[in-house]
Enzyme design. Sequence first.
Site, PDB file in Angstrom:
ATOM      1  N   GLY A 108      19.299  -3.897  -0.261  1.00  0.00           N
ATOM      2  CA  GLY A 108      18.601  -2.734  -0.869  1.00  0.00           C
ATOM      3  C   GLY A 108      17.248  -3.222  -1.524  1.00  0.00           C
ATOM      4  N   CYS A 109      16.918  -2.891  -2.274  1.00  0.00           N
ATOM      5  CA  CYS A 109      15.576  -3.296  -2.908  1.00  0.00           C
ATOM      6  C   CYS A 109      15.789  -4.780  -3.334  1.00  0.00           C
ATOM      7  CB  CYS A 109      15.004  -2.428  -4.218  1.00  0.00           C
ATOM      8  SG  CYS A 109      13.717  -3.047  -5.080  1.00  0.00           S
TER       9      CYS A 109
END
Length: 180
Positions: A14-15
Amino acid sequence: MEKNNLKIATFANGCFWCTEAVFNRVIGVEKVVSGFTGGNIKNPAYREITTGRTGHAEGIQILYNEALISYIELLEIFFATHDPTTLNRQGHDVGTQYRSAVFYHSEDQKHQAEAFITHLDSEHVFDSKIVTEVTAFDVFYNAEADHHEYYERNSGNSYCQFVIHPKLKKLNTYYSDKLK
């Protein structure tokens, strides 16, 4: 890039702001760099990655001292601080650039990652099957400077408070013995 006990691990979950903030706090981690890996164009920029068309994942590259922390311990923290059961998604971040992936640098890392995933699935640690890809590392591109140390510079903004802070709380709760 290995010196004495220093090794490299490359993860995507993800981020990269989240993952960098988590691993920056772990004993034995010498350096964490946010960037992009697993794609099909050279030298991508963040604005290209966010389209999802380059094939890259937002990821981090970790330089760690294996005398202080093992690869398997890094994998434990990696899997504990994101949802490895959602395909191409972490929370509100959706797209292949937010996929869960381990980019291995050796056959040993590959086997450890695959065995760890098999163990987590067989023990039903998560409610759904793990979809984390295990892929040979190719190349890593550093993200632009404003993405590095993002949490440390912006911990008060709402994204950090609602997305990153809970991951750090989980890290502090379950891995306090591994924190700097």
